[in-house]
Enzyme design. Structure first.
Site, short mmCIF file in Angstrom:
data_model
loop_
_atom_site.label_atom_id
_atom_site.label_comp_id
_atom_site.label_asym_id
_atom_site.label_seq_id
_atom_site.Cartn_x
_atom_site.Cartn_y
_atom_site.Cartn_z
N CYS A 1 -27.47 14.06 -18.76
CA CYS A 1 -26.38 13.44 -19.51
C CYS A 1 -25.07 14.19 -19.36
CB CYS A 1 -26.76 13.32 -20.99
SG CYS A 1 -27.20 14.89 -21.76
N GLU B 1 -27.51 12.52 -29.56
CA GLU B 1 -27.07 13.19 -28.33
C GLU B 1 -27.20 12.15 -27.23
OE1 GLU B 1 -26.50 14.54 -25.15
OE2 GLU B 1 -28.40 15.65 -25.14
N GLU C 1 -21.94 5.65 -16.78
CA GLU C 1 -22.93 6.69 -16.52
C GLU C 1 -23.96 6.16 -15.52
OE1 GLU C 1 -25.38 9.95 -19.08
OE2 GLU C 1 -25.54 7.87 -19.76
N LYS D 1 -41.65 11.17 -30.57
CA LYS D 1 -41.86 10.02 -29.70
C LYS D 1 -41.12 10.31 -28.39
CE LYS D 1 -41.47 5.96 -27.66
NZ LYS D 1 -40.80 5.81 -26.33
#
Length: 482
Positions: free
Chosen positions: A271, A237, A370, A162
């Protein structure tokens, strides 16, 4: 140049199928804000069909289509074409690497275990888990899919992928490649759509043996909780806020180059981005002057333009989010060294200048959260201990970088950093042979390398009693009455 985009359906059981509810989602080119295609919108019914198809089949092309795939990815998520081409090369390498591990798997079967005693023999057999669910992000659509699909299939599993609804085109094309090369029907399935309609039911499906997820920490929590309801293993992750520490003995020119690459590569949407920059106070004036000049020279614009090094953010939502962080930096008292605006020559598209803040407090939002965009938060430090404390003072722990000519110091600092990946005199290199993953709120588990392969295998213990003697567990048992 941009390419013609084929209209695809869901790929389930070796066939292209229309979503049960017939829905589609628009694909918007972030460089032009124009709708260029659509992707099918899967719902729980489609996920059920994909898992069923995979369950029934638990048992070159990339290189040939490099130009097409790279162009498709640039149009879908805005990264410069040269970077997309690099990604496709990594995709091919990753498939080759795991194909090699798959070929070596037979030789490792029935691996003996030294029990240290007579009368028994023990061996290990590695078996596929079954059907695995793979959920991937939009910043590296094809590469992140490959990081999961390649080891999952190499280990003998069937996979349901997905991809993010924000960038699904190349993941759908991966299904087309799998179909063309003759992958058994049901071994690889792709369901695109919104997270709530496709990702959520995949995460909680009882027929899925494992979930591998890459994405934000917030979404990762939901995915992990869903998998936990079925007591399924998961690899998470997640997000990061990585630090790059530049010591006083660093070569300023080289350090500036790595600082820029660490935060502006992939349009800052990565990331592991080293978006927290720590510069020793002794070299800070010279470093910042050079960083400002270099950042302002970056070519930003059409991802297909030669020499482009910074493209648009992926969509309007991400664009507004990143601009909000620029405002937050100013509101919190940080100094805007450069950037922070839409480039004057780009009236359309989700473009933002390379942005650098200095004098950033550890309480500032741009230091703690972030951003996922081309925004660098920087501050100075005086001692090694202070640098380590600042680097570790984060809820995240994916990666960190150290720039210094002192090898002994690099080792000391590396051992003190609370991260899963540490770079010395560089930032962002990634190789399919080495493990990838973080600690703290950056997740758990490891992808890539042999770790990524073993994670898609179940280990069975096989113990055999080899002694000719009776086991004699109950030697004083009464004689039979018969």
């Amino acid at each position: 140049m941009p390419v013609s985009i084929p209209e695809r359906q869901l790929y389930i059981g070796g066939q292209w199928v229309t979503p049960c509810k017939g829905g589609r989602l628009p694909v918007v080119n972030p460089a032009t804000e124009e709708t260029i295609a659509s992707i099918p919108a899967a719902t729980p019914e489609d996920v059920q069909a994909a898992v069923a198809a995979a369950t029934a089949c638990v048992e070159s092309g990339v290189k040939e289509r490099k130009s097409f795939l790279a162009s498709l990815e640039s149009m879908d998520n805005g990264k410069p074409l040269a970077e997309a081409e690099w990604d496709v090369d990594d995709v091919a390498t990753c498939f080759e690497y795991y194909a090699d591990l798959a070929e070596k798997l037979d030789a490792r079967q029935y691996e003996p275990v030294d029990l240290g005693m007579d009368g028994f023999e023990c061996a290990l057999r590695r078996e596929p888990l079954g059907v695995v669910g793979l959920i991937t992000p939009w910043n590296y659509p094809l590469l992140m899919s490959t990081w999961k699909v390649a080891p999952a299939l190499a280990a003998g599993n069937a996979a349901v992928l997905k991809p993010s609804e924000a960038a699904s085109l190349t993941s759908i094309e991966l299904a087309a490649i799998a179909h063309d090369v003759g992958l058994p029907a049901g071994a690889f399935n792709v369901v695109t759509g919104l997270g709530r309609d496709a990702g959520a039911p995949l995460s909680s499906h009882p027929g899925v043996a494992k979930i591998a997820f890459t994405g934000s920490t917030a979404t990762g929590r939901h995915v992990y909780l869903a998998a936990a309801q079925n007591l399924r293993p998961a690899v998470m992750e997640l997000g990061g806020k990585s630090a790059l520490i530049v010591f006083e003995d660093a070569d300023v020119e080289k350090a500036v180059e790595w600082a820029m690459f660490g935060v502006f590569w992939t349009n800052g949407q990565i990331c592991s981005s080293t978006s927290r920059l720590l510069v020793h106070e002794a070299i800070a004036p010279a470093f910042y002057a050079r960083l400002k000049a270099r950042a302002e020279s970056i070519k930003i614009g059409d991802p297909f333009a030669p020499g482009c090094r910074l493209g648009p953010l992926v969509n309007d939502l991400q664009y507004e989010k990143v601009k909000g962080y620029v405002r937050a930096g100013l509101e919190d008292g940080a100094t805007l060294l450069t950037g922070g605006q839409r480039p004057a020559h780009l009236p359309r598209g989700y473009f933002l200048q390379p942005t650098v803040f200095t004098d950033v407090s550890t309480e500032n939002r741009i230091w703690r959260e972030e951003i996922f965009g081309p925004v660098l938060a920087s501050r100075t430090f005086a001692t090694e201990a202070e640098a380590i404390a600042l680097a570790n003072g984060s809820e995240f722990g994916l990666a960190a970088g150290i720039i210094s000519a002192d090898a002994a110091r690099c080792r000391r600092v590396q051992e003190a950093l609370q991260v899963g990946i540490c770079w010395i005199n560089c930032s962002q290199p990634c190789f399919c042979q080495a493990p990838w993953g973080g600690v703290k709120n950056s997740g758990f588990g490891r992808e890539l390398g042999p770790f990524g392969f073993e994670g898609f295998l179940s280990v069975k213990q096989i113990t055999t009693y080899t002694s000719p003697d009776k086991w004699d567990w109950y030697p004083d048992a009464p004689a039979s009455r018969l």
